[in-house]
Design an enzyme around this catalytic site. Structure first.
Site, PDB file in Angstrom:
ATOM      1  N   THR A 154       0.998  -1.306   0.133  1.00 56.39           N
ATOM      2  CA  THR A 154       0.042  -0.213  -0.019  1.00 56.39           C
ATOM      3  C   THR A 154       0.769   1.366  -0.003  1.00 56.39           C
ATOM      4  O   THR A 154       1.964   1.269   0.696  1.00 56.39           O
ATOM      5  CB  THR A 154      -1.001  -0.274   1.391  1.00 56.39           C
ATOM      6  OG1 THR A 154      -1.390   1.288   1.360  1.00 56.39           O
ATOM      7  CG2 THR A 154      -0.356  -0.408   2.466  1.00 56.39           C
ATOM      8  N   GLU A 156       0.330   3.528   1.727  1.00 56.97           N
ATOM      9  CA  GLU A 156       0.419   4.241   3.287  1.00 56.97           C
ATOM     10  C   GLU A 156       1.801   3.908   3.794  1.00 56.97           C
ATOM     11  O   GLU A 156       1.965   4.456   4.731  1.00 56.97           O
ATOM     12  CB  GLU A 156      -0.663   3.288   4.074  1.00 56.97           C
ATOM     13  CG  GLU A 156      -2.141   3.877   4.218  1.00 56.97           C
ATOM     14  CD  GLU A 156      -2.281   5.166   4.784  1.00 56.97           C
ATOM     15  OE1 GLU A 156      -1.829   5.318   6.087  1.00 56.97           O
ATOM     16  OE2 GLU A 156      -2.568   6.185   3.888  1.00 56.97           O
ATOM     17  N   TYR A 178      -1.162   0.012  10.895  1.00 51.24           N
ATOM     18  CA  TYR A 178      -1.729  -0.510   9.713  1.00 51.24           C
ATOM     19  C   TYR A 178      -0.353  -0.332   8.532  1.00 51.24           C
ATOM     20  O   TYR A 178      -0.025  -1.611   8.190  1.00 51.24           O
ATOM     21  CB  TYR A 178      -2.826   0.202   8.987  1.00 51.24           C
ATOM     22  CG  TYR A 178      -3.071  -0.224   7.382  1.00 51.24           C
ATOM     23  CD1 TYR A 178      -3.785  -1.402   7.151  1.00 51.24           C
ATOM     24  CD2 TYR A 178      -2.764   0.638   6.563  1.00 51.24           C
ATOM     25  CE1 TYR A 178      -3.874  -1.752   6.040  1.00 51.24           C
ATOM     26  CE2 TYR A 178      -3.074   0.237   5.232  1.00 51.24           C
ATOM     27  CZ  TYR A 178      -3.655  -0.866   4.911  1.00 51.24           C
ATOM     28  OH  TYR A 178      -3.771  -1.324   3.605  1.00 51.24           O
ATOM     29  N   LYS A 182       2.036  -3.626   7.292  1.00 57.71           N
ATOM     30  CA  LYS A 182       1.987  -3.782   5.835  1.00 57.71           C
ATOM     31  C   LYS A 182       3.473  -3.812   5.447  1.00 57.71           C
ATOM     32  O   LYS A 182       3.796  -4.374   4.240  1.00 57.71           O
ATOM     33  CB  LYS A 182       0.955  -2.733   5.128  1.00 57.71           C
ATOM     34  CG  LYS A 182      -0.118  -2.956   4.988  1.00 57.71           C
ATOM     35  CD  LYS A 182      -0.758  -4.014   4.048  1.00 57.71           C
ATOM     36  CE  LYS A 182      -2.072  -4.379   3.949  1.00 57.71           C
ATOM     37  NZ  LYS A 182      -2.416  -5.446   2.994  1.00 57.71           N
TER      38      LYS A 182
HETATM   39  P1  NAP Z   1     -11.433  -4.467   2.218  1.00 53.41           P
HETATM   40  O1  NAP Z   1     -12.579  -4.187   1.651  1.00 53.41           O
HETATM   41  O2  NAP Z   1     -11.588  -3.847   3.768  1.00 53.41           O
HETATM   42  O3  NAP Z   1     -11.351  -6.118   2.306  1.00 53.41           O
HETATM   43  C1  NAP Z   1     -10.437  -6.942   3.094  1.00 53.41           C
HETATM   44  C2  NAP Z   1     -10.594  -8.180   3.266  1.00 53.41           C
HETATM   45  O4  NAP Z   1      -9.965  -8.942   4.048  1.00 53.41           O
HETATM   46  C3  NAP Z   1     -12.271  -8.533   3.411  1.00 53.41           C
HETATM   47  O5  NAP Z   1     -12.437  -9.674   2.753  1.00 53.41           O
HETATM   48  C4  NAP Z   1     -11.995  -8.987   5.186  1.00 53.41           C
HETATM   49  O6  NAP Z   1     -13.106  -9.880   5.265  1.00 53.41           O
HETATM   50  C5  NAP Z   1     -10.840  -9.790   4.973  1.00 53.41           C
HETATM   51  N1  NAP Z   1      -9.968  -9.997   6.241  1.00 53.41           N
HETATM   52  C6  NAP Z   1      -9.839  -9.182   7.178  1.00 53.41           C
HETATM   53  N2  NAP Z   1      -9.311  -9.711   8.280  1.00 53.41           N
HETATM   54  C7  NAP Z   1      -9.098 -11.001   7.846  1.00 53.41           C
HETATM   55  C8  NAP Z   1      -8.285 -12.149   8.381  1.00 53.41           C
HETATM   56  N3  NAP Z   1      -7.861 -12.190   9.841  1.00 53.41           N
HETATM   57  N4  NAP Z   1      -8.219 -13.206   7.805  1.00 53.41           N
HETATM   58  C9  NAP Z   1      -8.951 -13.283   6.579  1.00 53.41           C
HETATM   59  N5  NAP Z   1      -9.460 -12.396   5.883  1.00 53.41           N
HETATM   60  C10 NAP Z   1      -9.637 -11.150   6.500  1.00 53.41           C
HETATM   61  O7  NAP Z   1     -10.204  -3.924   1.674  1.00 53.41           O
HETATM   62  P2  NAP Z   1      -9.836  -3.684   0.170  1.00 53.41           P
HETATM   63  O8  NAP Z   1     -10.018  -2.172  -0.101  1.00 53.41           O
HETATM   64  O9  NAP Z   1     -10.526  -4.889  -0.807  1.00 53.41           O
HETATM   65  O10 NAP Z   1      -8.269  -3.853   0.031  1.00 53.41           O
HETATM   66  C11 NAP Z   1      -7.914  -5.125  -0.443  1.00 53.41           C
HETATM   67  C12 NAP Z   1      -6.105  -5.334   0.056  1.00 53.41           C
HETATM   68  O11 NAP Z   1      -5.406  -4.215  -0.468  1.00 53.41           O
HETATM   69  C13 NAP Z   1      -6.296  -5.074   1.656  1.00 53.41           C
HETATM   70  O12 NAP Z   1      -5.101  -5.894   1.951  1.00 53.41           O
HETATM   71  C14 NAP Z   1      -5.663  -3.620   1.793  1.00 53.41           C
HETATM   72  O13 NAP Z   1      -4.980  -3.498   2.829  1.00 53.41           O
HETATM   73  C15 NAP Z   1      -4.798  -3.281   0.664  1.00 53.41           C
HETATM   74  N6  NAP Z   1      -5.050  -2.006  -0.011  1.00 53.41           N
HETATM   75  C16 NAP Z   1      -6.133  -1.373  -0.413  1.00 53.41           C
HETATM   76  C17 NAP Z   1      -5.845  -0.082  -0.897  1.00 53.41           C
HETATM   77  C18 NAP Z   1      -7.491   0.750  -1.079  1.00 53.41           C
HETATM   78  O14 NAP Z   1      -7.459   1.941  -1.412  1.00 53.41           O
HETATM   79  N7  NAP Z   1      -8.474  -0.054  -1.257  1.00 53.41           N
HETATM   80  C19 NAP Z   1      -4.980   0.124  -1.440  1.00 53.41           C
HETATM   81  C20 NAP Z   1      -3.604  -0.354  -1.005  1.00 53.41           C
HETATM   82  C21 NAP Z   1      -3.785  -1.479  -0.437  1.00 53.41           C
HETATM   83  P3  NAP Z   1     -14.610  -9.295   5.956  1.00 53.41           P
HETATM   84  O15 NAP Z   1     -15.271  -8.963   4.601  1.00 53.41           O
HETATM   85  O16 NAP Z   1     -15.091 -10.470   6.774  1.00 53.41           O
HETATM   86  O17 NAP Z   1     -14.407  -8.096   6.720  1.00 53.41           O
HETATM   87  O1  G4F Z   2     -10.525   7.104   3.131  1.00 56.14           O
HETATM   88  P1  G4F Z   2      -9.471   6.838   4.176  1.00 56.14           P
HETATM   89  O2  G4F Z   2     -10.051   6.119   5.524  1.00 56.14           O
HETATM   90  O3  G4F Z   2      -8.347   5.965   3.415  1.00 56.14           O
HETATM   91  P2  G4F Z   2      -6.878   5.974   3.825  1.00 56.14           P
HETATM   92  O4  G4F Z   2      -6.382   6.250   5.064  1.00 56.14           O
HETATM   93  O5  G4F Z   2      -6.052   6.701   2.762  1.00 56.14           O
HETATM   94  O6  G4F Z   2      -6.454   4.184   3.620  1.00 56.14           O
HETATM   95  C1  G4F Z   2      -6.996   3.497   2.405  1.00 56.14           C
HETATM   96  O7  G4F Z   2      -5.998   3.759   1.534  1.00 56.14           O
HETATM   97  C2  G4F Z   2      -4.673   3.157   1.471  1.00 56.14           C
HETATM   98  C3  G4F Z   2      -3.767   3.292   0.364  1.00 56.14           C
HETATM   99  O8  G4F Z   2      -3.030   4.616   0.749  1.00 56.14           O
HETATM  100  C4  G4F Z   2      -5.071   1.802   1.826  1.00 56.14           C
HETATM  101  F1  G4F Z   2      -3.798   1.138   2.189  1.00 56.14           F
HETATM  102  C5  G4F Z   2      -6.004   1.486   3.195  1.00 56.14           C
HETATM  103  O9  G4F Z   2      -6.354   0.135   3.536  1.00 56.14           O
HETATM  104  C6  G4F Z   2      -7.200   2.226   2.996  1.00 56.14           C
HETATM  105  O10 G4F Z   2      -7.968   1.510   1.843  1.00 56.14           O
HETATM  106  O11 G4F Z   2      -9.071   8.436   4.364  1.00 56.14           O
HETATM  107  C7  G4F Z   2      -8.386   9.020   3.476  1.00 56.14           C
HETATM  108  C8  G4F Z   2      -8.174  10.553   4.135  1.00 56.14           C
HETATM  109  C9  G4F Z   2      -7.342  10.400   5.271  1.00 56.14           C
HETATM  110  O12 G4F Z   2      -6.170  11.385   5.434  1.00 56.14           O
HETATM  111  C10 G4F Z   2      -8.283  10.665   6.323  1.00 56.14           C
HETATM  112  O13 G4F Z   2      -7.750  11.394   7.581  1.00 56.14           O
HETATM  113  O14 G4F Z   2      -9.188  11.002   4.578  1.00 56.14           O
HETATM  114  C11 G4F Z   2      -9.063  11.587   5.685  1.00 56.14           C
HETATM  115  N1  G4F Z   2     -10.539  11.850   6.184  1.00 56.14           N
HETATM  116  C12 G4F Z   2     -11.119  12.950   6.533  1.00 56.14           C
HETATM  117  N2  G4F Z   2     -12.200  12.716   7.013  1.00 56.14           N
HETATM  118  C13 G4F Z   2     -11.468  10.816   6.465  1.00 56.14           C
HETATM  119  C14 G4F Z   2     -12.566  11.293   7.184  1.00 56.14           C
HETATM  120  N3  G4F Z   2     -11.164   9.342   6.631  1.00 56.14           N
HETATM  121  C15 G4F Z   2     -12.063   8.663   7.047  1.00 56.14           C
HETATM  122  N4  G4F Z   2     -12.121   7.380   6.919  1.00 56.14           N
HETATM  123  N5  G4F Z   2     -13.320   9.197   7.391  1.00 56.14           N
HETATM  124  C16 G4F Z   2     -13.424  10.500   7.429  1.00 56.14           C
HETATM  125  O15 G4F Z   2     -14.676  11.071   8.151  1.00 56.14           O
END
Ligand code: NAP
Ligand code: G4F
Length: 372
Positions: A154, A156, A178, A182
């Site tokens: 990620t 992050e 987190y 990662k």
């Molecule tokens: P998400 O919607 O939160 O999905 C996470 C998945 O992991 C869900 O299926 C969740 O199950 C499962 N999970 C959580 N804890 C677990 C455990 N202990 N054992 C097995 N499964 C578990 O995340 P996403 O947005 O699809 O992201 C997919 C991956 O990419 C994650 O690893 C995230 O950290 C990473 N990532 C995401 C982003 C982004 O912007 N979306 C960017 C960079 C990296 P439940 O459905 O039961 O909760």
């Molecule tokens: O949507 P966020 O919670 O995403 P964040 O923290 O960037 O993390 C997501 O992206 C990562 C990739 O860089 C993944 F690895 C991670 O698993 C996840 O998918 O927050 C985005 C930004 C932050 O700066 C947060 O402080 O939005 C700001 N924010 C402002 N108000 C908020 C809010 N975030 C959340 N969740 N809720 C708010 O009300």
């Protein structure tokens, strides 16, 4: 002689270029019930894969994003779901042993940055040691040469960014439990590649969103609110840090990059991003524009508010509960390597993404209000 020639032509040229070879591939996805899991399952099923997904035991339904694949006639007998948890090393090992996949995608994580400050131990167990459980299972089962592994790294990990834009060579500076967890997974994946020759890739994905995005992430929180507003709600939206900037792409585009990494003949790590960065505040503006509302901002700090420029009604206020102990203020990715080596580039602009999300949330909200 002629038959032999035809055989070689068929096996080594026609099958690979037709994509027909994918019919024989089996993928195992940890994190199948999440946003990316749902898009990746669909992508792989469309390519002809047999797909095994892992879901956690939950007291309520957690397969809402993927139920439709069970019912789809084209995917019959090619889509399977198993119980599992990354923290259960034996369960992970048994799944890999039973399924014998050619590709494993580790998308499972406690993926919420703010929540990781409340659950640092659980986050580390899943997001750091969980990855090790998969890699160790591959090694113990002697699958080093039979399986390719994708790790969901990620942006992050860049945290307090040391370079703009961020590339594969930018030093990391994680800012949450987190991101630290990662980073362990990122390095252990690299280490197992170098130490044991396992085909392991990490995709350093920047934020990617969609209508399937969890509702507590900021983009989806905003688009859901805007949809409710469009249908007449009087509520106010409470947000945290409005000034954080993110490189937001579309999840559907990003799962293709995961797959491309595993199709290349060399395992490597890649940044996946759009190359554009936008503040939370500007995302709010874009989402309201989608329903024809122009927003203006007033005040400073905790008193900053967004108002509707025709009615002057307050739409957004700040709630410090959403602030993080340490914040990631700025992310901007450079995906040139993925473009050059894998031929990947994003297809969807931020404006299109916002439109897809807002329209989808309006439809969803209409369905909810009809059924209640
Ligand atoms: P998400 O919607 O939160 O999905 C996470 C998945 O992991 C869900 O299926 C969740 O199950 C499962 N999970 C959580 N804890 C677990 C455990 N202990 N054992 C097995 N499964 C578990 O995340 P996403 O947005 O699809 O992201 C997919 C991956 O990419 C994650 O690893 C995230 O950290 C990473 N990532 C995401 C982003 C982004 O912007 N979306 C960017 C960079 C990296 P439940 O459905 O039961 O909760
Ligand atoms: O949507 P966020 O919670 O995403 P964040 O923290 O960037 O993390 C997501 O992206 C990562 C990739 O860089 C993944 F690895 C991670 O698993 C996840 O998918 O927050 C985005 C930004 C932050 O700066 C947060 O402080 O939005 C700001 N924010 C402002 N108000 C908020 C809010 N975030 C959340 N969740 N809720 C708010 O009300």
């Amino acid at each position: 002689m002629f038959i032999q020639l035809f055989f070689y032509l068929f096996v080594f040229i026609l099958i690979p270029i037709s994509g027909f070879a994918n019919d024989y591939k089996t993928a195992l996805i940890f994190g199948a019930t999440g946003q990316d899991g749902a898009y990746l399952i669909e992508f792989l099923l469309e390519k002809g894969y047999t797909v095994h997904g892992v879901k956690r035991k939950s007291s309520s339904f957690n397969t809402g994003r993927i139920d439709r694949f069970y019912e789809h006639p084209a995917y019959k007998n090619r889509f399977f779901i198993h119980y599992g948890d990354l923290t259960d090393s034996l369960a992970v090992l048994h799944l890999i042993q039973k399924i014998q996949p050619q590709e494993i995608y580790n998308l499972a994580a406690q993926s919420h940055v703010k929540v990781s400050f409340d659950l640092p131990g659980y986050t580390a167990q899943t997001d750091a040691l969980g990855t090790l459980n998969i890699l160790e299972a591959i090694r113990s089962l002697n699958q080093q040469n039979c399986v390719k592994f994708y790790q969901a790294s990620t942006s992050e990990m860049y945290g307090l960014v040391q370079q703009i834009p961020q590339t594969e060579d930018t030093p990391f500076y994680p800012r949450s439990p987190y991101a630290v967890s990662k980073l362990f997974s990122h390095w252990i994946t690299k280490n197992y590649r170098e130490a044991y020759g396992i085909f392991c890739c990490s995709g350093i994905l920047f934020n990617h969103e969609s209508p399937l995005r969890g509702e507590t992430f900021v983009t989806r929180k905003i688009t859901r609110f805007v949809a409710k507003k469009f249908l007449g709600s009087d509520d106010v939206l409470y947000l945290g840090n409005l000034h954080a900037k993110r490189d937001w792409g579309y999840a559907k585009d990003y799962v293709e990059a995961m797959w491309l990494m595993l199709q290349h003949d060399q395992a490597d790590d890649y940044v996946i991003a759009t190359g554009q960065t936008t503040s939370v505040k500007d995302f709010v503006d874009l989402a309201f524009q989608e329903i024809g509302v122009q927003v203006y901002w007033e005040g400073q700090g905790l008193d900053e508010v967004a108002k509707d420029s025709s009615t002057h009604q307050v739409l957004v206020r700040i709630d410090p509960r959403y602030f993080r102990p340490t914040e990631v203020e700025f992310l901007l990715g450079d995906a040139s390597k993925a473009n050059k080596v894998l031929g990947w580039k994003p297809k969807t602009t931020l404006k299109q993404l916002v439109q897809i999300m807002v329209q989808n949330d309006i439809e969803l909200e209409r369905k909810v209000s009809k059924s209640s």
